[in-house]
Enzyme design. Sequence first.
Site, PDB file in Angstrom:
ATOM      1  N   LYS A 171       0.820  -1.220   0.000  1.00 25.62           N
ATOM      2  CA  LYS A 171       0.000   0.000   0.000  1.00 25.62           C
ATOM      3  C   LYS A 171       0.849   1.263   0.000  1.00 25.62           C
ATOM      4  O   LYS A 171       0.543   2.226  -0.704  1.00 25.62           O
ATOM      5  CB  LYS A 171      -0.932   0.010   1.219  1.00 25.62           C
ATOM      6  CG  LYS A 171      -2.036  -1.011   1.193  1.00 25.62           C
ATOM      7  CD  LYS A 171      -3.027  -0.805   2.326  1.00 25.62           C
ATOM      8  CE  LYS A 171      -2.388  -0.904   3.701  1.00 25.62           C
ATOM      9  NZ  LYS A 171      -1.872  -2.263   3.981  1.00 25.62           N
ATOM     10  N   THR A 172       1.910   1.259   0.797  1.00 24.77           N
ATOM     11  CA  THR A 172       2.707   2.477   0.938  1.00 24.77           C
ATOM     12  C   THR A 172       3.421   2.829  -0.352  1.00 24.77           C
ATOM     13  O   THR A 172       3.422   3.990  -0.784  1.00 24.77           O
ATOM     14  CB  THR A 172       3.713   2.318   2.083  1.00 24.77           C
ATOM     15  OG1 THR A 172       2.995   2.076   3.309  1.00 24.77           O
ATOM     16  CG2 THR A 172       4.561   3.567   2.246  1.00 24.77           C
TER      17      THR A 172
ATOM     18  N   LYS B   4      -2.256   9.494   6.528  1.00 28.20           N
ATOM     19  CA  LYS B   4      -2.271   8.178   7.170  1.00 28.20           C
ATOM     20  C   LYS B   4      -3.084   8.327   8.451  1.00 28.20           C
ATOM     21  O   LYS B   4      -2.620   8.934   9.426  1.00 28.20           O
ATOM     22  CB  LYS B   4      -0.838   7.731   7.508  1.00 28.20           C
ATOM     23  CG  LYS B   4      -0.738   6.378   8.179  1.00 28.20           C
ATOM     24  CD  LYS B   4      -0.842   5.244   7.192  1.00 28.20           C
ATOM     25  CE  LYS B   4      -0.600   3.898   7.872  1.00 28.20           C
ATOM     26  NZ  LYS B   4      -0.703   2.764   6.919  1.00 28.20           N
TER      27      LYS B   4
ATOM     28  N   GLY C 248       0.684  -4.784  -6.102  1.00 32.74           N
ATOM     29  CA  GLY C 248       1.714  -4.082  -5.337  1.00 32.74           C
ATOM     30  C   GLY C 248       3.134  -4.476  -5.658  1.00 32.74           C
ATOM     31  O   GLY C 248       4.063  -3.670  -5.479  1.00 32.74           O
TER      32      GLY C 248
END
Length: 242
Positions: free
Chosen positions: A20-21, A42, A178
């Site tokens: 995700k990051t 966040k 991802g």
Amino acid sequence: MTGPWRGPVLVTGTDTDVGKTVVTAAIAAAAQAAGLRVAVVKPAQTGTAGGEPGDVDAVNRLAAPLTGRTLASFPDPLAPLAAARVAQLEPLELDTAVDAVREEADKHDLVLVEGAGGLLVPMGLWPEGKPWTVADLAVALGCPAVVVTRAGLGTLNHTALTLEALERRAVPAGVVVGAWPAAPELVHWANLTDLVPNLLGALPAGTGAMDPGVFRRSASGWLTPALYGVLDDWRAWAEEIS
């Protein structure tokens, strides 16, 4: 949704550690290269006891968005609500998260809201004591969601469950892989074929370790135009990557 996504956009995943990051960073980099003002929020960062950089720090290093904010931090590497309980800290309130995202949306063209773990991980408590999730945050914001998923075995079920949960809440969603492996196997190609109808991007494995300048120059090639990329032909992409 049609056209590039603007305003608040949730970045969630089928699980923890799916990328995700780095996907958040890639979208931020591509959008900024397209001239947008980008903020990254966040809502809750956990596992901060050791003082290691958090997810917003990683996004700042790779993409340098105009704004990066973490709303609540908890020391233990647990789901945010559990981490707040263990640390005897107040959990994050949904209204606080909504107000913070809307505040940034007033000042930016795109606000990427990175969740924690998967879509239904408990983030905090409603006033009546019921846990709220990032799915509830997406509904409250009326925003679409990017679902980050794995490339390998099991991803079709996990992705379908997450998309179904979003569809039931009337949250538009697309998928980004991802970490696409450097040496993909049959299972990866088979999964890609099934994911393509919902696919908005695919990042090569290891992108989080790239030089930030290379990362920013490359990000648009991993994403489709909905996320400010240039990837518009999955067949050509597959032939090039193989």
